[in-house]
Design a protein around this motif. Structure first.
Motif, short mmCIF file in Angstrom:
data_model
loop_
_atom_site.label_atom_id
_atom_site.label_comp_id
_atom_site.label_asym_id
_atom_site.label_seq_id
_atom_site.Cartn_x
_atom_site.Cartn_y
_atom_site.Cartn_z
N PRO A 237 0.84 -1.21 0.00
CA PRO A 237 0.00 0.00 0.00
C PRO A 237 0.87 1.26 0.00
O PRO A 237 1.74 1.42 0.85
N ILE A 238 0.63 2.14 -0.96
CA ILE A 238 1.39 3.39 -1.07
C ILE A 238 0.40 4.54 -1.25
O ILE A 238 -0.47 4.48 -2.13
N THR A 239 0.53 5.56 -0.42
CA THR A 239 -0.25 6.78 -0.57
C THR A 239 0.70 7.97 -0.49
O THR A 239 1.85 7.83 -0.04
N LEU A 240 0.22 9.12 -0.93
CA LEU A 240 1.03 10.33 -0.82
C LEU A 240 1.40 10.59 0.64
O LEU A 240 2.53 10.98 0.96
N HIS A 241 0.45 10.32 1.54
CA HIS A 241 0.71 10.54 2.97
C HIS A 241 1.79 9.61 3.49
O HIS A 241 2.70 10.02 4.22
N SER A 242 1.73 8.34 3.10
CA SER A 242 2.71 7.38 3.62
C SER A 242 4.12 7.67 3.11
O SER A 242 5.09 7.52 3.84
N VAL A 243 4.23 8.13 1.86
CA VAL A 243 5.56 8.45 1.32
C VAL A 243 6.09 9.73 1.97
O VAL A 243 7.27 9.82 2.31
N ALA A 244 5.21 10.72 2.15
CA ALA A 244 5.63 11.96 2.81
C ALA A 244 6.12 11.68 4.22
O ALA A 244 7.13 12.23 4.68
N LYS B 211 3.64 18.65 -4.60
CA LYS B 211 4.00 19.68 -5.57
C LYS B 211 5.33 19.37 -6.23
O LYS B 211 5.49 19.52 -7.45
N GLN B 212 6.33 18.96 -5.44
CA GLN B 212 7.65 18.67 -6.00
C GLN B 212 7.60 17.49 -6.95
O GLN B 212 8.25 17.49 -8.01
N PHE B 213 6.83 16.46 -6.60
CA PHE B 213 6.74 15.26 -7.44
C PHE B 213 6.09 15.62 -8.78
O PHE B 213 6.56 15.21 -9.85
N LYS B 214 5.01 16.40 -8.73
CA LYS B 214 4.31 16.78 -9.97
C LYS B 214 5.19 17.67 -10.82
O LYS B 214 5.24 17.55 -12.06
N GLY C 292 5.86 15.46 -13.83
CA GLY C 292 4.70 15.76 -14.66
C GLY C 292 3.48 14.93 -14.30
O GLY C 292 2.44 15.04 -14.94
N LYS C 293 3.61 14.09 -13.27
CA LYS C 293 2.52 13.24 -12.83
C LYS C 293 2.31 13.39 -11.33
O LYS C 293 3.24 13.74 -10.61
N SER C 294 1.11 13.12 -10.89
CA SER C 294 0.90 13.02 -9.45
C SER C 294 1.56 11.74 -8.95
O SER C 294 1.81 10.81 -9.72
N LEU C 295 1.85 11.70 -7.67
CA LEU C 295 2.51 10.51 -7.11
C LEU C 295 1.66 9.27 -7.29
O LEU C 295 2.16 8.19 -7.63
N ILE C 296 0.35 9.39 -7.07
CA ILE C 296 -0.53 8.23 -7.21
C ILE C 296 -0.59 7.77 -8.66
O ILE C 296 -0.59 6.56 -8.94
N ASP C 297 -0.62 8.70 -9.61
CA ASP C 297 -0.58 8.32 -11.03
C ASP C 297 0.69 7.56 -11.35
O ASP C 297 0.69 6.60 -12.12
N TYR C 298 1.79 8.00 -10.76
CA TYR C 298 3.07 7.33 -11.01
C TYR C 298 3.04 5.91 -10.43
O TYR C 298 3.53 4.96 -11.07
N VAL C 299 2.48 5.76 -9.24
CA VAL C 299 2.35 4.42 -8.64
C VAL C 299 1.53 3.51 -9.56
O VAL C 299 1.91 2.36 -9.82
N ILE C 300 0.42 4.04 -10.05
CA ILE C 300 -0.44 3.23 -10.94
C ILE C 300 0.32 2.86 -12.21
O ILE C 300 0.25 1.71 -12.68
N GLN C 301 1.05 3.81 -12.77
CA GLN C 301 1.82 3.53 -13.99
C GLN C 301 2.81 2.39 -13.77
O GLN C 301 2.90 1.46 -14.60
N ILE C 302 3.55 2.45 -12.68
CA ILE C 302 4.53 1.39 -12.39
C ILE C 302 3.83 0.06 -12.21
O ILE C 302 4.27 -0.98 -12.72
N ARG C 303 2.71 0.06 -11.49
CA ARG C 303 1.99 -1.20 -11.24
C ARG C 303 1.47 -1.80 -12.54
O ARG C 303 1.54 -3.03 -12.73
#
Length: 649
Positions: A190-197, A209-212, A216-227
């Motif tokens: 399980p990965i969320t923006l809160h857990s990574v922060a 903000k820094q990740f986007k 160019g993607k939100s952190l959750i979008d990036y997680v989905i892409q990798i998965r």
């Protein structure tokens, strides 16, 4: 960051030593990809080795100090005859209240996250303190651990003192690079923006903000892409069921995984696999392979050793053997992805559009879109909200109302911090995700079917794109149990809500009879003590005021009554000089922490009658913040014990 700023933050922070470890590595041994669970000092005392910290190589010999923040990834290899070191893990926390300037320093130049390597001029001074710390730590006694904390401060002082004589090259680790590396290692957890922060000790908004900005993607979008990319590889290279693949890439719900796969890939997993099998002969065209090989070269860094991290726990010190995928598997996947991209052109166009508004992606993946039974509820903003008849995954995106849902037998999956800290409802929401008003991506990851918030939330529109969102106006109801009835209408439990209100009114009527023996001429004050600021509260402002003033009808001081009659605000901010004028015959002081020390414990107020008569009581604000039946009953029990039974707390 200059030395003075460094010292200011060290002086202000509350430090806790978490662990002290001694390690002796022999020639040929390696430490692979160990992610530091806390801020750390590594002090080498003998031998030499190559230490890689977040991709930066350092050749360490004896008497070198390496520092890194939480989340730093360490590899140790090329050990000489031996390599001996101590690892000190600590946690630094800024205690509230804190000046704004210090908060800005922490955000931009956090010394506890800083990475640097340093060869001290007087290493024996440091060695002596580190060895004593390790000896005391291993004794496991409270007194010894207290001694360790003192020695740690001496170690840091000696280190900072010696740094003044040297120009040390500090470098700030790239936050986004660390986050990307963490996601690639842990995508199946399980990965969320809160857990990574939280992992890297940064605020949610700053990381988002820094990740986007960088990817160019939100952190959750990036997680989905990798998965999804991992799932594509598994579909073509291993013999596993769709359910098994979904679980291995982090999705327990296989139907949700299929919808995501189709959204990001343009085809279902089965179609993706069939297309590859039917067009496998494309691999016979070397020119086509050459044309696209560079486009996917970056991808293979993600699929080496596919399942290496699946069973690896954070902090394991095991040595890793990395294997490469076969050339056949590489070619197969490349061409399958190429074919998929061609067949999913329309989907690609749609994805490009959704990148302009990340939250709008939710509509296609939210389970509620397929719900067969719904009802319409008109919220306080006048919006007609189509809500599920029987919501199962409720997010309470406000500081209010989690107890209202609990009273109706519904446990929210996401709540704000004060709910978790409440003594009355905290245990029931301990497993809920911790949210803030900025937790949009985290809320998205929870996949809710209903969101409830209030009109002060600045992200209402974004929440509405995630799931049906009901907005309450906090100013519309003086009796918060009216909200319980409305929530009962939303979730189809009006009868249960009415029953809860009826039970509360019966309990209140019984208790009010007991309060007939309470001297009605006596007044009660509810004070908010926030170290630098003082407030006194009127009716219906939480902190127990609903019970004391609205429900039991007890009086507050006349001076407060006069002040409140001149304004719509239900509280008054006080100076210390005016505080004695606002104190009633009983005083309840509300504070945000478990610590019971208040301003009236100051010897300056020792001569006040209420202090002499011991009529000053502390109330834990998160427990007395809410106005749901569970919390109200707990508060009523407390005040009954204090004011009628003479309990001390």
């Amino acid at each position: 960051m200059n030395q003075n700023d460094h010292l200011r933050l060290w002086k202000t922070a509350s430090i806790r030593v978490l662990d002290i470890r001694y390690t002796l590595m022999n020639k040929g041994e390696e430490l692979r990809s160990y992610r530091l669970p806390a801020s750390s000092f590594l002090y080498s005392v003998r031998g030499k080795a190559r230490v890689i910290l977040d991709g930066k190589m350092h050749e360490l010999e004896r008497y070198h100090v390496l520092h890194s923040g939480r989340g730093g990834c360490i590899d140790i290899n090329r050990v000489g005859d031996e390599f001996e070191y101590y690892l000190i893990l600590y946690k630094a926390k800024m205690s509230l209240p804190i000046r704004h300037t210090l908060l800005e320093l922490m955000e931009t130049s956090n010394p506890f996250q800083m990475q640097y390597v340093f060869a001290p001029s007087y290493p024996i001074n440091l060695l002596d303190k580190v060895q004593k710390m390790c000896q005391e730590w291993n004794k496991q006694g409270e007194l010894e651990h207290f001694h360790v904390k003192g020695l740690f401060y001496q170690f840091v002082y000696e280190l900072l003192r010696q740094q003044q004589d040297w120009e040390i090259r500090h470098y700030k680790p790239d936050l986004v690079d660390q986050a990307v590396y963490y996601i690639e290692e842990n995508y199946n957890y399980p990965i969320t923006l809160h857990s990574v922060a939280e992992k890297f000790n940064y605020s949610i908004s700053y990381l988002g903000k820094q990740f986007k900005r960088k990817t160019g993607k939100s952190l959750i979008d990036y997680v989905i892409q990798i998965r999804i990319q991992k799932a594509q590889s598994m579909l073509l290279t291993i013999d596993a069921t769709l359910q098994e693949i979904a679980v291995r890439v982090g999705y327990e719900d296989v139907s949700y995984f299929v919808r995501l796969f189709k959204k990001y890939n343009g085809t279902t997993p089965s179609q993706f696999k069939i297309q590859y099998q039917n067009k496998r002969q494309v691999a016979d065209y070397p020119m086509m392979r050459s044309k696209y090989s560079n486009d996917w070269e970056w991808f293979w860094c993600y699929i080496d050793n596919e399942f290496h991290y699946h069973n690896k726990k954070e902090g394991d010190l095991s040595m890793v053997k990395v294997t490469k995928p076969s050339m056949l598997a590489t070619l197969c996947l490349c061409f399958a992805l190429l074919l998929s991209a061609c067949s999913g052109g329309a989907a690609t166009t749609n994805t490009g559009a959704t990148e302009q508004s990340g939250a709008s992606q939710v509509v296609a993946t939210n389970p509620i879109s397929n719900a067969s039974e719904t009802r319409i509820f008109v919220d306080d903003l006048g919006s007609e909200v189509e809500v599920p008849a029987n919501p199962k995954r409720v997010v309470v995106a406000t500081w209010h109302y989690p107890g209202h849902f609990l009273s109706l037998g519904i446990t929210p999956i996401g709540v704000f911090e004060n709910a978790k800290e409440s003594k009355f409802i905290g245990d029931q929401v301990k497993d809920a995700e911790l949210l803030t008003q900025e937790s949009i991506e985290q809320t998205l990851a929870l996949n809710p079917d209903l969101i409830v918030t209030d009109s002060t939330n600045p992200n209402i529109d974004k929440l509405k794109e995630i799931a049906p969102t009901v907005v309450f106006d906090l100013t519309k109801r003086t009796n918060r149990l009216e909200t319980l009835i409305d929530i009962g209408k939303i979730v189809g439990k009006v009868d249960e809500a009415n029953k809860q209100v009826e039970n509360w009114e019966k309990r209140l009527a019984s208790t009010k009879k007991r309060f007939e023996e309470f001297d009605s001429s006596q007044t009660v004050s509810v004070i908010g003590d926030y170290t630098k600021e003082l407030y006194i509260y009127g009716p219906n402002f939480g902190r127990g005021t609903e019970v004391l003033y609205t429900s039991l009808g007890l009086k507050y001081p006349k001076i407060l009554e006069d002040q409140l009659s001149k304004t719509d605000v239900r509280y008054v901010q006080l100076s210390e000089e005016l505080l004695p004028d606002y104190l009633g015959d009983y005083v309840f002081i509300s504070g945000p922490t478990e610590e019971r020390k208040t301003i009236l414990d100051d010897p300056l107020y020792a001569t006040l009658p209420i202090v002499k008569n011991k009529r000053v009581y502390y109330i834990h604000e998160p427990s007395f913040y809410f106005s749901d039946p569970i919390s109200l009953n707990g508060q009523l029990d407390f005040f009954e014990r204090i004011l009628l039974d003479g309990a001390k707390e």
